[in-house]
Design a protein around this motif. Structure first.
Motif, PDB file in Angstrom:
ATOM      1  N   UNK A 131      -2.013   7.984  11.562  1.00  0.00           N
ATOM      2  CA  UNK A 131      -3.439   8.245  11.676  1.00  0.00           C
ATOM      3  C   UNK A 131      -4.215   7.883  10.432  1.00  0.00           C
ATOM      4  N   UNK A 132      -3.699   8.208   9.275  1.00  0.00           N
ATOM      5  CA  UNK A 132      -4.318   7.809   8.009  1.00  0.00           C
ATOM      6  C   UNK A 132      -3.225   7.284   7.090  1.00  0.00           C
ATOM      7  N   UNK A 133      -3.618   6.432   6.173  1.00  0.00           N
ATOM      8  CA  UNK A 133      -2.649   5.836   5.254  1.00  0.00           C
ATOM      9  C   UNK A 133      -3.358   5.446   3.968  1.00  0.00           C
ATOM     10  N   UNK A 134      -2.608   5.412   2.882  1.00  0.00           N
ATOM     11  CA  UNK A 134      -3.153   4.975   1.596  1.00  0.00           C
ATOM     12  C   UNK A 134      -3.167   3.451   1.565  1.00  0.00           C
ATOM     13  N   UNK A 135      -4.336   2.863   1.264  1.00  0.00           N
ATOM     14  CA  UNK A 135      -4.505   1.411   1.300  1.00  0.00           C
ATOM     15  C   UNK A 135      -5.219   0.923   0.040  1.00  0.00           C
ATOM     16  N   UNK A 174      -4.603  -3.667   2.454  1.00  0.00           N
ATOM     17  CA  UNK A 174      -3.148  -3.661   2.282  1.00  0.00           C
ATOM     18  C   UNK A 174      -2.642  -2.232   2.361  1.00  0.00           C
ATOM     19  N   UNK A 175      -1.693  -2.003   3.257  1.00  0.00           N
ATOM     20  CA  UNK A 175      -1.042  -0.703   3.374  1.00  0.00           C
ATOM     21  C   UNK A 175      -0.084  -0.568   2.197  1.00  0.00           C
ATOM     22  N   UNK A 176      -0.267   0.442   1.365  1.00  0.00           N
ATOM     23  CA  UNK A 176       0.536   0.573   0.155  1.00  0.00           C
ATOM     24  C   UNK A 176       1.934   1.122   0.414  1.00  0.00           C
ATOM     25  N   UNK A 204      -2.757  -1.223  13.942  1.00  0.00           N
ATOM     26  CA  UNK A 204      -1.442  -1.592  14.481  1.00  0.00           C
ATOM     27  C   UNK A 204      -0.746  -2.588  13.570  1.00  0.00           C
ATOM     28  N   UNK A 205      -1.498  -3.600  13.110  1.00  0.00           N
ATOM     29  CA  UNK A 205      -0.901  -4.607  12.225  1.00  0.00           C
ATOM     30  C   UNK A 205      -0.509  -4.010  10.878  1.00  0.00           C
ATOM     31  N   UNK A 206      -1.276  -3.031  10.420  1.00  0.00           N
ATOM     32  CA  UNK A 206      -0.949  -2.372   9.151  1.00  0.00           C
ATOM     33  C   UNK A 206       0.175  -1.343   9.317  1.00  0.00           C
ATOM     34  N   UNK A 207       0.415  -0.915  10.529  1.00  0.00           N
ATOM     35  CA  UNK A 207       1.543  -0.021  10.800  1.00  0.00           C
ATOM     36  C   UNK A 207       1.288   1.442  10.531  1.00  0.00           C
TER      37      UNK A 207
END
Length: 151
Positions: A108-112, A68-70, A100-103
């Motif tokens: 490039x990096x994201x907190x999940x 899950x993308x926070x 792509x689905x998480x956006x």
């Protein structure tokens, strides 16, 4: 009966919380670049950028994880097919299509948040939380219509 149900559900929830399989972790996620498409992963599978797969350090191959993308609360379920990520500051690498689905392709990096999706053996415990109610088949007690009305 209600107290017994509360006790059973509470004890099962405590058991699940003590079980390491249902733990959550939060951290940074990155994604496989398209240049890894067609390369062999550490599980022996050929990496496909269009599949929803991921690399994780500890979960066994074939484990399904909900990522899950926070920042936007989008989530996707991926299958662990590789080991990684190499950088210690990241907890998971997802495929290009999952990113792509998480956006988070542009970042490039994201907190999940990463959670294990329960499999078939884990779902059998749901019967203990929500037991099936006894059911009385009333069809055999119904009488046939004793008469017919013809007009």
């Amino acid at each position: 009966m209600a107290n017994l149900m509360r006790f059973l559900s509470l004890s099962i929830l405590v058991w699940f919380s003590l079980d390491g399989l249902h733990a959550q972790e939060e951290g940074l996620a990155s994604y496989y670049h398209k240049r890894f498409h067609g390369k062999v992963s550490s599980s022996g599978r050929i990496h496909d950028a269009e599949e929803l797969v991921a690399a994780h350090r500890t979960h066994p191959f074939g484990t399904f994880l909900r990522v899950t993308n926070l920042s936007n609360l989008k989530s996707v379920i991926v299958c662990v097919t590789d080991r990684g990520p190499r950088r210690k500051s990241r907890i998971i690498d997802v495929s290009y299509s999952a990113a792509e689905l998480l956006g988070f392709i542009s970042k490039g990096i994201e907190r999940v948040r990463v959670e294990v999706v329960p499999g078939i053996p884990d779902l059998r415990y749901l019967d203990l939380i929500y037991p099936k109610m006894p059911y009385l088949d009333a069809a055999k007690f119904r009488s046939a219509i004793p008469y017919r009305m013809d007009y």
